[in-house]
Design an enzyme around this catalytic site. Structure first.
Site, mmCIF file in Angstrom:
data_model
loop_
_atom_site.group_PDB
_atom_site.id
_atom_site.type_symbol
_atom_site.label_atom_id
_atom_site.label_comp_id
_atom_site.label_asym_id
_atom_site.label_seq_id
_atom_site.Cartn_x
_atom_site.Cartn_y
_atom_site.Cartn_z
ATOM 1 N N ASP A 106 0.782 -1.149 -0.038
ATOM 2 C CA ASP A 106 0.181 0.039 -0.176
ATOM 3 C C ASP A 106 0.904 1.361 0.135
ATOM 4 O O ASP A 106 2.124 1.029 0.195
ATOM 5 C CB ASP A 106 -0.904 -0.129 1.208
ATOM 6 C CG ASP A 106 -0.167 0.067 2.547
ATOM 7 O OD1 ASP A 106 0.883 0.310 2.491
ATOM 8 O OD2 ASP A 106 -1.175 -0.113 3.503
ATOM 9 N N ASP A 132 -8.064 -7.304 0.722
ATOM 10 C CA ASP A 132 -7.036 -7.533 1.972
ATOM 11 C C ASP A 132 -7.831 -7.032 3.184
ATOM 12 O O ASP A 132 -8.524 -6.174 3.241
ATOM 13 C CB ASP A 132 -5.937 -6.553 1.735
ATOM 14 C CG ASP A 132 -6.250 -5.062 1.996
ATOM 15 O OD1 ASP A 132 -6.046 -4.808 3.162
ATOM 16 O OD2 ASP A 132 -6.733 -4.305 1.095
ATOM 17 N N CYS A 156 -13.414 -28.571 9.169
ATOM 18 C CA CYS A 156 -12.350 -27.845 8.446
ATOM 19 C C CYS A 156 -10.967 -28.972 8.345
ATOM 20 O O CYS A 156 -11.033 -29.664 9.272
ATOM 21 C CB CYS A 156 -12.084 -26.950 9.518
ATOM 22 S SG CYS A 156 -10.630 -25.983 8.970
ATOM 23 N N CYS A 160 -7.994 -28.008 8.200
ATOM 24 C CA CYS A 160 -6.843 -27.061 8.462
ATOM 25 C C CYS A 160 -5.913 -27.796 9.332
ATOM 26 O O CYS A 160 -6.548 -28.713 10.228
ATOM 27 C CB CYS A 160 -7.217 -25.754 8.733
ATOM 28 S SG CYS A 160 -7.374 -25.274 10.508
ATOM 29 N N CYS A 190 -7.476 -27.714 13.133
ATOM 30 C CA CYS A 190 -8.492 -28.452 13.387
ATOM 31 C C CYS A 190 -8.384 -30.064 13.185
ATOM 32 O O CYS A 190 -9.095 -30.888 13.755
ATOM 33 C CB CYS A 190 -9.809 -28.147 12.310
ATOM 34 S SG CYS A 190 -10.508 -26.626 12.866
ATOM 35 N N HIS A 206 -6.036 -21.411 11.187
ATOM 36 C CA HIS A 206 -7.226 -21.539 11.082
ATOM 37 C C HIS A 206 -8.009 -20.542 10.267
ATOM 38 O O HIS A 206 -8.795 -20.942 9.309
ATOM 39 C CB HIS A 206 -7.920 -21.889 12.369
ATOM 40 C CG HIS A 206 -9.512 -22.299 12.175
ATOM 41 N ND1 HIS A 206 -9.934 -23.458 11.829
ATOM 42 C CD2 HIS A 206 -10.307 -21.203 12.217
ATOM 43 C CE1 HIS A 206 -11.367 -23.140 11.611
ATOM 44 N NE2 HIS A 206 -11.647 -22.082 11.939
#
Lengths: 381, 381
Positions: free
Chosen positions: B91, B272, B310, B312, B315, B341
Site C-alpha cells: 500500500d 485485503d 475444516c 486445516c 482442526c 485456522h
C-alpha cells in the site's frame, strides 16, 4: 512400559546410550526442550521433531493449575492434548513449589501454596503429584522432592534430603500402586531424585536411600540453584561414579552448552533447561563460543545470518537485520525463528557429543569445547 | 514487469481471473493476508504458501518507520528481506497517515506527521511513497492517496478526492520515471485508487480522472471506514460497472467473509483485510455462519476441534480445549494455530468462490452464503 536403558559406548566417564520409552527411543546424551504449558514455547510438535527433539519435558505444577488434570485426562493424556507423539518426561512440581518461597507452607504431608494464577489454595503431595503425572500419561515421571535451597547449612540440607527420601518412597508406592488401576497401567516409569545440596556425604546417603527401591533412572536435583560452578562440578565428580551404571542419569535444569559438555564428561545422560527457549525470546542467540544479542544496534543492517556455519531454517533464510527488526516490532515470528535457532544449536550439540563418543573422540571434543565467560545473571535469566 | 490480467469466466458480475505479476500468478478473486512489518503475524512464508496464499500485502508506512527503506534495500527488496517468493502488493501509506488523525499536518505537497514509534517528524508525499515502494520492489505498488474520512460533506469529499487525483498523477509520474533508474527497473506496476466517499458522482469523477493515465489495476479506497453496510454496497453497485473490465478491481480493507462474497458479486477481484489474522490473535475463530470465541468457558473441556468439517492443520490436530488453554496462557502457539485456522478459512472461501464461478454456480453460492449478524465493534476490531 518401564523405560529401558542400554549403554552403547563410553568415552572416559561419558556414555553413549539408548533409552527406550513407551513413545519411542531417545539417543543419549539427550537434551529435553521444556514444554511448560503443554507447548514448547513458539514451536509446533512437527517443528520439534524436525529439529531432532526425541523427548520433551512437561511441568506438572503448571499443568495442574492450567488447564488442570481432568481436562488433559479427557484427551487421554498430555501426548494427545498437545499432539506430541514422542516421549514426554514430566517433573513432579517439587522444583516449582520450591521457587514459590514465601507463598508455600511445607509439612511432612506435602506443600500447601497459593496459586500464582488466581490465589486459590493448592496442595501438592507425593501422592497428588503421582496421580497428576499418571493422568498426564508421561513416559517418565519424577518423584516428588523437596528441592534444597542454596545456601543451606549441612543440617538444613540433611533434613530437606531426608524429607525428599521419605517423599520418594511415598511417590514410588503410589505410582506403582496406581499402575494397575488406570487404563492399561501407566505408560512409563518413575525416576528417583538425589538431593543433599553441595554436601557429598548427604548426596551419597540420598543415593543409598533411593537404591533401596527400584528406579529405571536417577536424577540429580537441587543443582543450578545458585551454587558456584566449581561446587556443582565437584558434586558431580564425587556423586556420579556411585550412581548405578546401568541406569540413565539425569541432571535437572542444566544448563549452558559448556555446562552440558562438562556434565556429559562426568557421566550424565539427560539434560533439560529453559535457557535455549527463554534466551531465544529475549533475542540471545547461541553461536559457537558465545551468544549474539540480536537487539544490539550493530545488527541493524547486517544482511548476514546469525551464524553462517549453522544449517538451521533461521540461518538458511533470514538475516540478522531481519531478526532484529522482528524483535523490535515484537513480532511472533521473531520468537519462532530465534527458538528454532537455539534449539537447533542445543540439539546439534547433543548430536556432536554422541558422534564423538561413538567415534572415540569425546575427550578431545570436550577439552576443545569453548568455555565462554557468562555473566552470573544470564545463567539464571 | 507490469501485472497482466485476464478474465477467464463470469458469473453475473463476478469474474474468475488470473493476475500475472513478476513473482507469480494470482488466481482471482483473491484475498491478501496482511504482512504489516515484513511478516504476516505469527506465520512463516512456507506456512502461507501451504495455506494457498498467492500474494500478500506489505505496509509501506510501517516499513518506512521500521526497519526503514535502506535496510530493506540492502537485502534487495522486501521479498528477500522476509523470505517470501510470491507476489507482494504494497500500500502507499495513505490510509495509515489518515488513521493518525491529529498527529498529521496535510498540505498540497503531502503529509507531515510525528512517528508513533519515536515522535520523529516524518514526511510522506507521493514521490516519497513511490521511492519507498520501488525500494521494496513490490509486484504491485499503490498510488499515494488522501483517504476521505467518514462522515464527510460532499464538498469535503470532493476536495479530498481531487487532492488524491493530483497525488495519483504525481505518483504515476514518479513511479514510471524512476523505473529506468533502479536496477532493471521496478519489478511491478502501479494501481490507481478511486476515492470520493459515499458520493457516486465523485466516485465516477475520480475514476474519470484516473483513466486519463494507464494503470494495470484500479482500487476502491475509502470504504470500510465507518459508513453503513448499505452505503458501501450502493457505492460498489454504482461504481464498479464503470470500472475498466479488463483491469483487476481491488476493494481495499474489506472485510468479513460475507462482505467479500457480496463484493465479488458486484465485480471485485482483490481483497485485503486484517480481520482473519487479528481476530485469530484475539481468539475469534471463523466457522461457517459465525465465529467461535475460543476464550469462552464452554470450550474449557471440549475435546472436539473448532470445526469438524475444516481440513486445516489446527482442526486436524488440536481440540477447542487445547486452543483455549493456549490462549489463557498467552502461548505463542495459540496465536499460530488460530491464525492458521482463520487464514485457511478465508483462503478456502476464495477457492470456493473461484470454483463456483468456474462451475457457473456462483450466483447460487452467493445467495446461499450465510450472513451472520456481526456487532459493529467487531468489524473494526
Amino acid at each position: 512400559m518401564q523405560p529401558r536403558f542400554e549403554v552403547l559406548a563410553r568415552g572416559g566417564s561419558a556414555r553413549l546410550g539408548r533409552l527406550t520409552a513407551a513413545h519411542g527411543v531417545i539417543e543419549t546424551p539427550a537434551f529435553l526442550p521444556i514444554g511448560t504449558y503443554g507447548t514448547v514455547k513458539a514451536m509446533t510438535p512437527e517443528e520439534l521433531e524436525a529439529l531432532g527433539a526425541e523427548i520433551i519435558l512437561g511441568n506438572t505444577f503448571h499443568l495442574m493449575l492450567r488447564p488442570g488434570p481432568e481436562i488433559i485426562a479427557a484427551h487421554g493424556g498430555l501426548h494427545r492434548f498437545m499432539n506430541w507423539r514422542r516421549p514426554i518426561l514430566t517433573d513432579s512440581g517439587g522444583f516449582q513449589v520450591f521457587s514459590l518461597a514465601s507463598l508455600r507452607r511445607m509439612s511432612e504431608e506435602g506443600v500447601r501454596f497459593r496459586s500464582p494464577i488466581d490465589g486459590a489454595e493448592v496442595e501438592l503431595t507425593p501422592e497428588i503429584s503421582m496421580a497428576m503425572q499418571l493422568e498426564l500419561r508421561s513416559d517418565i515421571a519424577m518423584a516428588f522432592d523437596d528441592c534444597t535451597p542454596y545456601p543451606a547449612s549441612e543440617r538444613e540440607a540433611r533434613e530437606s534430603m531426608e524429607r525428599s527420601m521419605r517423599w520418594a518412597a511415598r511417590s514410588h508406592a503410589r505410582y506403582y500402586a496406581d499402575m494397575g488401576h488406570s487404563d492399561g497401567g501407566p505408560p512409563g516409569g518413575l525416576f528417583g531424585i538425589i538431593q543433599g545440596g553441595v554436601y557429598t556425604p548427604l548426596r551419597l546417603a540420598s543415593l543409598d536411600a533411593l537404591t533401596k527401591l527400584e528406579w529405571p533412572g536417577f536424577a540429580v536435583g537441587g543443582l543450578a540453584v545458585g551454587e558456584a560452578h566449581e561446587e556443582r562440578v565437584r558434586v558431580l565428580e564425587e556423586l556420579v561414579p556411585h550412581m548405578p551404571a546401568e541406569r540413565p542419569r539425569y541432571l535437572m535444569g542444566v544448563g549452558f552448552p559448556e555446562d552440558i559438555v562438562e556434565a556429559v564428561e562426568r557421566g550424565i545422560d539427560l539434560f533439560d533447561c529453559v535457557i535455549p527457549t527463554r534466551h531465544a525470546r529475549n533475542g540471545h542467540l547461541f553461536v559457537p563460543g558465545g551468544v549474539v544479542n540480536i537487539r544490539n544496534r550493530t545488527h541493524a543492517s547486517d544482511v548476514s545470518p546469525v551464524d553462517p556455519g549453522c544449517a538451521c531454517y533461521t540461518c538458511r533464510n533470514y538475516s540478522r537485520a531481519y531478526l532484529r527488526h522482528l524483535d523490535r516490532c515484537n513480532e511472533i515470528l521473531g520468537c519462532r525463528l530465534n527458538t528454532i535457532h537455539n534449539l537447533h544449536f542445543y540439539l546439534e550439540l547433543m548430536r556432536a557429543i554422541r558422534a564423538s563418543i561413538a567415534a572415540g573422540s569425546f575427550e578431545r571434543f570436550a577439552a576443545d569445547y569453548p568455555r565462554p565467560r557468562r555473566d552470573a545473571g544470564s545463567a539464571v535469566a
